[in-house]
Design a protein around this motif. Structure first.
Motif, PDB file in Angstrom:
ATOM      1  N   ALA A  16       0.854  -1.188   0.000  1.00 31.31           N
ATOM      2  CA  ALA A  16       0.000   0.000   0.000  1.00 31.31           C
ATOM      3  C   ALA A  16       0.889   1.236   0.000  1.00 31.31           C
ATOM      4  O   ALA A  16       1.081   1.886   1.022  1.00 31.31           O
ATOM      5  CB  ALA A  16      -0.920  -0.004   1.211  1.00 31.31           C
ATOM      6  N   GLU A  17       1.440   1.546  -1.164  1.00 30.53           N
ATOM      7  CA  GLU A  17       2.455   2.599  -1.225  1.00 30.53           C
ATOM      8  C   GLU A  17       1.869   3.978  -0.980  1.00 30.53           C
ATOM      9  O   GLU A  17       2.467   4.802  -0.290  1.00 30.53           O
ATOM     10  CB  GLU A  17       3.145   2.569  -2.589  1.00 30.53           C
ATOM     11  N   LEU A  18       0.705   4.216  -1.550  1.00 27.32           N
ATOM     12  CA  LEU A  18       0.092   5.542  -1.398  1.00 27.32           C
ATOM     13  C   LEU A  18      -0.217   5.809   0.072  1.00 27.32           C
ATOM     14  O   LEU A  18       0.075   6.880   0.604  1.00 27.32           O
ATOM     15  CB  LEU A  18      -1.170   5.652  -2.229  1.00 27.32           C
ATOM     16  N   ALA A  73       1.226   4.571   2.627  1.00 26.18           N
ATOM     17  CA  ALA A  73       2.462   4.810   3.363  1.00 26.18           C
ATOM     18  C   ALA A  73       2.947   6.237   3.156  1.00 26.18           C
ATOM     19  O   ALA A  73       3.337   6.918   4.111  1.00 26.18           O
ATOM     20  CB  ALA A  73       3.526   3.817   2.925  1.00 26.18           C
ATOM     21  N   GLY A  74       2.916   6.701   1.900  1.00 28.27           N
ATOM     22  CA  GLY A  74       3.360   8.059   1.611  1.00 28.27           C
ATOM     23  C   GLY A  74       2.522   9.082   2.347  1.00 28.27           C
ATOM     24  O   GLY A  74       3.042  10.026   2.945  1.00 28.27           O
ATOM     25  N   SER A 128      -2.167   3.873  -6.249  1.00 31.20           N
ATOM     26  CA  SER A 128      -2.678   5.237  -6.390  1.00 31.20           C
ATOM     27  C   SER A 128      -3.672   5.358  -7.535  1.00 31.20           C
ATOM     28  O   SER A 128      -4.642   6.103  -7.441  1.00 31.20           O
ATOM     29  CB  SER A 128      -1.517   6.188  -6.605  1.00 31.20           C
TER      30      SER A 128
END
Lengths: 173, 320
Positions: free
Chosen positions: A51-53, A55-56, A131
């Motif tokens: 879940a990169e978004l 995390a950002g 995203s």
């Protein structure tokens, strides 16, 4: 053992240790710093689950924004220099009970529900945190609720401002 | 990349950054000397004092490390480490050629700015833990400034992302093959200039170095630090400056794109140009007052960047 597994356990240890440090640290600013650390480690967890978004956003909003605000507030309010906090661990047993209850509920549902299990087994295949899908959902399919929510938040901010201002005036009188 | 590969690449990048930053201090001293009709460092390592940075580093390493008596030791030691680590982390997402980037993710720009926003916490801790009124005042100033200028910084960062239609650095670079974003009519110039200004303010550089203000605050939030810990703050500042220069060259000047030479050479060249422009600004302008600075931020930069973002969005949606 694979490198990822070792890294995962180091992460877990760090997260638990920093979370405990938030609670038992006797200095407000130290607690805030440990909170920042545990939020950052949570962000790393999010990355490892794909879940990169999320995390950002976690780093930008929580660690970058909210912790900065908290630190600001601590510096502006706590005028007594370097004073240690008094012990406030009075409700240890109820707190332990409540948190262990939450823990068991979480564990039960992760193990019992097949839907959660299927998600947990293939975290990379879930498209939630990516995203593109997220923005398509947010700004095309659900754009009206999204805008209504943002209006609601704006109203809440303005309301908070109005309330805070009125209080101060009453005090001055 | 495998684990071992990424670790070794990271180590190489780290070493390269430290080396480049060490010599950037030399470039700054030479360049500012020339601007002011001086020679700059000359004696250590002739010609032109090329050994000066090494001598400086050795001096800083061998200095006595003083921790004042009434400081909060843990936080006092944490602050310089925090600043350096957060400044260096951003480099993981910056592509240095079209294909060479340590962590290639879709949200590179978001991650870079997210990590950049964490530096302010370190500055804050430093000012608080020093137990010194000047340091605390300076930290408060720095934090107010950094938080305020974060808004136009992010808003102007978004314009290249909107024009390229992606937050991935590689997509942003490739979108500039036809025209660099700084040459993009109106929108590009406004966002480029506001980004540079906001980045200068975020990095506490002249004309926005109110947190340092030698004449009022002695030296700023790092006043109680000595030796290597002081050097850490210095290193953090320069690493951040280098990152900003690279970011400008990637977002607005086309990064590694260019004829004949390879991408790495082009990006180094463009970064050097941006860095020299920053130095030029630094050694030519006076410091702003705090109220002037806040006015510039909230009354000029924020509306400008907001309108500019709207304009960029309109342009993209109309030309699609």
């Amino acid at each position: 053992m694979k490198v990822e597994t070792i890294a995962f356990f180091i992460l877990c240890l760090g997260l638990v240790a920093s979370s405990i440090a938030v609670v038992i640290s006797k200095h407000l600013l130290r607690s805030a710093i440990f909170l920042a650390l545990s939020l950052l480690l949570t962000a790393i967890f999010y990355i490892s689950f794909g879940a990169e978004l999320l995390a950002g956003v976690q780093i930008l909003l929580y660690a970058g924004g909210i912790i900065t605000l908290i630190v600001f507030v601590i510096l502006l309010t706590e005028r007594i220099e370097m004073k240690k906090l008094e012990e406030t661990h009075r409700g240890v047993i109820p707190a332990l009970l409540a948190s262990s209850l939450v823990f068991f509920i979480l564990v039960y549902f992760t193990w019992a529900s097949p839907k959660v299990q299927s998600l947990a087994k293939s975290p990379s295949s879930s498209t939630f945190g990516i995203s593109k899908t997220l923005s398509e959902n947010l700004f095309q399919e659900w754009v009206l609720p999204f805008e209504v929510l943002s209006l609601l938040l704006l109203a809440a901010i303005i309301g908070a401002l109005v309330l805070a201002r009125r209080e101060r005036k009453e005090k001055e009188i | 990349m495998t684990f071992a590969e990424s670790v070794s690449h990271g180590a190489i990048l780290l070493g390269a950054i430290i080396g480049v930053v060490t010599y950037l201090t030399w470039v700054e001293r030479k360049f500012s000397g020339r601007l002011q009709s001086r020679i700059g460092p000359y004696l250590v390592g002739r010609p032109h004092g090329w050994l000066q940075p090494i001598a400086d580093a050795l001096k800083l390493l061998s200095k006595e490390d003083i921790t004042p008596a009434k400081t909060d030791r843990f936080l006092f030691n944490l602050a310089p480490i925090w600043v350096v680590v957060m400044s260096l982390l951003g480099f993981a997402f910056l592509p240095l050629t079209i294909n060479w980037v340590l962590v290639n993710i879709d949200l590179g720009l978001l991650y870079f700015s997210a990590i950049g926003s964490l530096i302010v916490i370190g500055v804050f801790i430093a000012g608080w833990a020093s137990n010194n009124k000047y340091a605390l005042l300076s930290a408060l100033r720095a934090a107010a400034q950094m938080v305020a200028y974060e808004v136009p910084l992010l808003l102007s960062l978004l314009v290249p992302a909107v024009l390229a239609g992606s937050l991935n650095f590689q997509d942003i670079i490739l979108a500039q093959e036809r025209i660099w974003f700084i040459l993009f009519p109106v929108v590009g110039q406004i966002s480029g200039i506001t980004f540079l200004l906001a980045a200068l303010a975020e990095g506490n550089r002249i004309p926005f170095d109110l947190s340092e203000a030698e004449s009022e605050l002695v030296a700023g939030f790092n006043i109680e630090y000595s030796g290597m810990k002081f050097a850490y703050f210095y290193l953090g500042e320069y690493v951040h400056l280098l990152a900003v220069s690279i970011l400008v060259s990637i977002l607005f000047l086309g990064g590694p794109l260019g004829p004949l030479l390879s991408g790495g050479v082009w990006i180094a060249f463009k970064t050097l140009i941006v860095f020299l422009i920053v130095l030029w600004i630094r050694w030519s302008f006076l410091r702003l007052r705090i109220d002037q600075m806040m006015m510039l931020n909230w009354k000029v930069l924020v509306p400008l960047t907001l309108g500019n973002l709207l304009l960029a969005g309109l342009w993209v949606s109309l030309s699609r």
